[in-house]
Design a protein around this motif. Structure first.
Motif, PDB file in Angstrom:
ATOM      1  N   ALA A 141       0.948  -1.139  -0.126  1.00  0.00           N
ATOM      2  CA  ALA A 141      -0.089   0.026  -0.119  1.00  0.00           C
ATOM      3  C   ALA A 141       0.921   1.258  -0.100  1.00  0.00           C
ATOM      4  O   ALA A 141       0.505   2.295  -0.689  1.00  0.00           O
ATOM      5  CB  ALA A 141      -0.905  -0.067   1.214  1.00  0.00           C
ATOM      6  N   ASN A 165       0.888   4.168  -3.151  1.00  0.00           N
ATOM      7  CA  ASN A 165       0.803   5.572  -2.583  1.00  0.00           C
ATOM      8  C   ASN A 165       2.017   6.564  -2.738  1.00  0.00           C
ATOM      9  O   ASN A 165       1.817   7.693  -3.540  1.00  0.00           O
ATOM     10  CB  ASN A 165       0.164   5.694  -1.258  1.00  0.00           C
ATOM     11  CG  ASN A 165      -1.103   5.418  -1.028  1.00  0.00           C
ATOM     12  OD1 ASN A 165      -2.140   5.196  -1.859  1.00  0.00           O
ATOM     13  ND2 ASN A 165      -1.399   4.528   0.069  1.00  0.00           N
ATOM     14  N   GLU A 166       3.192   6.213  -2.628  1.00  0.00           N
ATOM     15  CA  GLU A 166       4.382   6.784  -2.341  1.00  0.00           C
ATOM     16  C   GLU A 166       5.175   6.822  -3.608  1.00  0.00           C
ATOM     17  O   GLU A 166       6.069   7.644  -4.011  1.00  0.00           O
ATOM     18  CB  GLU A 166       5.176   6.618  -1.296  1.00  0.00           C
ATOM     19  CG  GLU A 166       4.237   6.974   0.050  1.00  0.00           C
ATOM     20  CD  GLU A 166       4.998   6.228   1.371  1.00  0.00           C
ATOM     21  OE1 GLU A 166       6.268   6.020   1.276  1.00  0.00           O
ATOM     22  OE2 GLU A 166       4.448   6.232   2.232  1.00  0.00           O
ATOM     23  N   ALA A 218       1.608   5.619  -7.733  1.00  0.00           N
ATOM     24  CA  ALA A 218       0.624   6.861  -8.240  1.00  0.00           C
ATOM     25  C   ALA A 218       1.294   7.979  -8.692  1.00  0.00           C
ATOM     26  O   ALA A 218       1.110   8.438  -9.552  1.00  0.00           O
ATOM     27  CB  ALA A 218      -0.186   7.082  -6.993  1.00  0.00           C
TER      28      ALA A 218
END
Length: 81
Positions: free
Chosen positions: A55, A59-60, A63
């Motif tokens: 996850a 996100n880091e 994306a």
């Protein structure tokens, strides 16, 4: 073959496999579900099954990189993001 060229060919092959003969505008939902499965599977594999790390990478790392590629594509096409 250069690395960017090889990566582009791999990406195109993956997209073709994800589309699997489906028509993107008409079957967007089904295609996106398959894409979600593929991204989650790859993230979990590279993070050795650690969902928290997967996850965080989404996100880091993933994306922002995707957003950058979309912006680059839009700038080459003369569009805005």
């Amino acid at each position: 073959m250069t690395t960017p060229s090889a990566d582009g060919k791999r990406a195109l092959a993956a997209a073709k496999s994800i589309f699997d003969g489906r028509v993107p505008p008409r079957e967007m939902g089904a295609i996106m579900v398959t894409l979600e499965h593929a991204v989650a599977t790859v993230l979990l594999a590279v993070m050795d099954g650690d969902a928290g790390k997967a996850a965080a990478m989404l996100n880091e790392g993933l994306a922002p990189g995707i957003e950058q590629r979309l912006a680059h594509h839009a700038s080459r096409k003369g569009g805005a993001t």
